[in-house]
Scaffold this motif. Structure first.
Motif, mmCIF file in Angstrom:
data_model
loop_
_atom_site.group_PDB
_atom_site.id
_atom_site.type_symbol
_atom_site.label_atom_id
_atom_site.label_comp_id
_atom_site.label_asym_id
_atom_site.label_seq_id
_atom_site.Cartn_x
_atom_site.Cartn_y
_atom_site.Cartn_z
ATOM 1 N N GLU A 173 5.360 38.993 74.332
ATOM 2 C CA GLU A 173 4.311 39.779 74.290
ATOM 3 C C GLU A 173 4.537 41.232 75.327
ATOM 4 O OE1 GLU A 173 0.518 37.984 74.884
ATOM 5 O OE2 GLU A 173 1.288 35.784 73.475
ATOM 6 N N LEU A 174 4.615 41.369 75.896
ATOM 7 C CA LEU A 174 5.074 42.200 77.082
ATOM 8 C C LEU A 174 5.676 43.374 76.607
ATOM 9 C CD1 LEU A 174 5.854 41.958 80.973
ATOM 10 C CD2 LEU A 174 6.664 43.544 79.190
ATOM 11 N N VAL A 175 6.916 43.190 75.979
ATOM 12 C CA VAL A 175 7.640 43.653 74.829
ATOM 13 C C VAL A 175 7.708 44.624 74.138
ATOM 14 C CG1 VAL A 175 10.299 43.106 73.410
ATOM 15 C CG2 VAL A 175 10.235 42.261 76.495
ATOM 16 N N GLU A 176 6.947 43.281 73.380
ATOM 17 C CA GLU A 176 5.673 44.128 72.496
ATOM 18 C C GLU A 176 4.944 45.150 72.440
ATOM 19 O OE1 GLU A 176 5.144 45.015 67.914
ATOM 20 O OE2 GLU A 176 6.940 43.458 68.921
ATOM 21 N N ARG A 177 4.133 44.570 73.174
ATOM 22 C CA ARG A 177 3.057 46.026 73.587
ATOM 23 C C ARG A 177 3.314 47.122 74.356
ATOM 24 N NH1 ARG A 177 -0.517 46.307 77.602
ATOM 25 N NH2 ARG A 177 -0.224 44.895 78.929
ATOM 26 N N HIS A 178 4.746 46.679 75.404
ATOM 27 C CA HIS A 178 4.068 47.740 75.878
ATOM 28 C C HIS A 178 6.043 49.007 75.205
ATOM 29 C CE1 HIS A 178 2.868 47.753 79.255
ATOM 30 N NE2 HIS A 178 3.167 46.160 79.002
ATOM 31 N N ARG A 179 6.560 48.654 73.406
ATOM 32 C CA ARG A 179 6.847 49.109 73.156
ATOM 33 C C ARG A 179 8.407 49.366 73.326
ATOM 34 N NH1 ARG A 179 4.168 51.737 68.767
ATOM 35 N NH2 ARG A 179 6.237 52.271 67.843
ATOM 36 N N LEU A 180 9.013 48.221 74.320
ATOM 37 C CA LEU A 180 10.918 48.237 74.310
ATOM 38 C C LEU A 180 11.345 47.743 73.393
ATOM 39 C CD1 LEU A 180 10.080 46.075 78.010
ATOM 40 C CD2 LEU A 180 9.709 48.652 77.795
ATOM 41 N N PRO A 181 11.553 47.453 72.441
ATOM 42 C CA PRO A 181 12.370 47.463 71.738
ATOM 43 C C PRO A 181 12.538 49.193 70.895
ATOM 44 C CG PRO A 181 11.288 45.649 70.994
ATOM 45 C CD PRO A 181 10.284 46.536 72.487
ATOM 46 N N GLU A 182 11.216 49.905 70.878
ATOM 47 C CA GLU A 182 11.510 50.810 70.045
ATOM 48 C C GLU A 182 12.603 52.440 71.347
ATOM 49 O OE1 GLU A 182 8.003 49.493 68.374
ATOM 50 O OE2 GLU A 182 9.060 49.034 70.341
ATOM 51 N N LEU A 183 12.006 51.609 72.799
ATOM 52 C CA LEU A 183 12.421 52.564 73.735
ATOM 53 C C LEU A 183 14.136 52.401 73.797
ATOM 54 C CD1 LEU A 183 12.265 54.433 76.293
ATOM 55 C CD2 LEU A 183 11.724 52.212 77.458
ATOM 56 N N ALA A 184 14.216 50.816 73.779
ATOM 57 C CA ALA A 184 16.145 50.863 73.798
ATOM 58 C C ALA A 184 16.804 51.235 72.637
ATOM 59 C CB ALA A 184 16.040 49.272 73.700
ATOM 60 N N GLU A 185 16.106 51.413 71.760
ATOM 61 C CA GLU A 185 16.744 52.370 70.337
ATOM 62 C C GLU A 185 17.255 53.324 70.441
ATOM 63 O OE1 GLU A 185 18.243 52.207 66.400
ATOM 64 O OE2 GLU A 185 18.160 50.536 68.070
ATOM 65 N N TRP A 186 15.542 54.199 71.121
ATOM 66 C CA TRP A 186 16.021 55.232 71.528
ATOM 67 C C TRP A 186 17.051 56.178 72.454
ATOM 68 C CZ3 TRP A 186 15.269 57.862 76.769
ATOM 69 C CH2 TRP A 186 15.584 59.500 76.184
ATOM 70 N N PHE A 187 16.958 54.958 73.752
ATOM 71 C CA PHE A 187 18.443 55.275 74.501
ATOM 72 C C PHE A 187 19.950 54.861 73.534
ATOM 73 C CE2 PHE A 187 15.262 53.947 77.910
ATOM 74 C CZ PHE A 187 16.148 55.003 78.993
ATOM 75 N N ARG A 188 20.154 54.273 72.725
ATOM 76 C CA ARG A 188 21.510 53.800 71.843
ATOM 77 C C ARG A 188 21.483 54.517 71.023
ATOM 78 N NH1 ARG A 188 23.171 52.155 66.976
ATOM 79 N NH2 ARG A 188 21.043 52.284 65.954
ATOM 80 N N LEU A 189 20.051 54.724 70.557
ATOM 81 C CA LEU A 189 20.925 56.399 68.782
ATOM 82 C C LEU A 189 20.953 57.811 70.110
ATOM 83 C CD1 LEU A 189 17.417 55.969 66.993
ATOM 84 C CD2 LEU A 189 20.317 55.106 66.292
ATOM 85 N N SER A 190 19.812 57.656 71.332
ATOM 86 C CA SER A 190 20.883 58.754 72.142
ATOM 87 C C SER A 190 22.260 58.630 72.842
ATOM 88 C CB SER A 190 20.136 59.006 73.087
ATOM 89 O OG SER A 190 18.262 59.710 73.549
ATOM 90 N N GLY A 191 23.081 57.817 72.535
ATOM 91 C CA GLY A 191 24.809 57.659 72.890
ATOM 92 C C GLY A 191 24.327 56.510 74.085
ATOM 93 N N MET A 192 23.362 56.104 74.778
ATOM 94 C CA MET A 192 24.410 55.119 75.738
ATOM 95 C C MET A 192 24.562 53.876 75.958
ATOM 96 S SD MET A 192 22.513 57.253 77.416
ATOM 97 C CE MET A 192 23.050 58.410 77.066
#
Length: 230
Positions: A173-192
């Motif tokens: 629930e925490l991961v979903e509510r704080h949008r952590l998958p979207e944040l991780a995807e932003w890092f990935r798409l930024s080349g991290m």
């Protein structure tokens, strides 16, 4: 200003002679550090530096003299209770206090997450980093850049996620509510190349987040355990 709160033993029935002092921000992440040691067969004695995350943040932005004196007092108390090693299970505390002179002063072996980041940095060219607060972010950034000046680093602060962990919100629930998958995807798409979990609260949701991202997640705790056992 907040100062260290009373120590709480991992097991009241156990003698403290061979315990490792666990210093962290709050009772919750301090107990997480004790549990981390216990899984490796090691006994920890808990020393939280504050009663909750907001007071811990306030502690971290106090003067360097205040912080150092408070931590020194806790280490001396731990040493008086038989601890000869200290496990600093808090990224932001590690980044806001210099533990090298404190180790020399107290004669204790002290392991912090920053010790692991110094070894980690040369292995990467681009890293994402999430921390509890800006103090933690800055301390980790300083350490990573000192070890690898060519490193590209993107960072974010996640104190609301820490508060959710302290409240016992289920990881999924925490991961979903704080949008952590979207944040991780932003890092990935930024080349991290990987995402550093730069807060010792964050292993709480590591497994849940790992199911939602292909980005490798870096948790320094395992290497810290190896170091404290040396």
């Amino acid at each position: 200003m907040s100062t260290a709160i009373s120590a709480r033993s991992w097991s009241d029935s156990m003698h403290t002679e061979h315990h490792i002092a666990v210093l962290a921000g709050t009772p919750v992440d301090t107990q997480m550090g004790v549990d981390c040691l216990a899984r490796a067969g090691l006994a920890g004695l808990a020393f939280p530096m504050a009663s909750d995350p907001r007071r811990q943040t306030a502690f971290q932005i106090s003067s360097q003299g205040e912080k150092t004196a408070a931590v020194r007092a806790v280490l001396e108390t731990a040493k008086g209770q038989g601890c000869r090693k200290a496990f600093i299970y808090c990224n932001s505390l590690s980044g806001s206090v210099d533990f090298t002179p404190l180790a020399a002063e107290t004669g204790m072996d002290i392991v912090t997450p920053l010790d692991i980041y110094r070894e980690l940095a040369p292995r990467y060219r681009r890293l994402g980093l999430i921390a509890a607060n800006a103090q933690g972010l800055a301390g980790i950034e300083r350490t990573l850049f000192a070890a690898n000046p060519e490193l590209d680093l993107l960072g974010a602060c996640m104190l609301p996620a820490v508060l959710s962990i302290e409240a016992g919100e289920p990881p999924e629930e925490l991961v979903e509510r704080h949008r952590l998958p979207e944040l991780a995807e932003w890092f990935r798409l930024s080349g991290m190349e990987a995402l550093v979990l730069g807060c010792t609260h964050f292993p709480y949701f590591k497994e849940a987040l790992a199911k939602r991202t292909s980005l490798p997640l870096i948790d320094p705790a395992e290497e810290m355990i190896h170091r404290i056992m040396e």
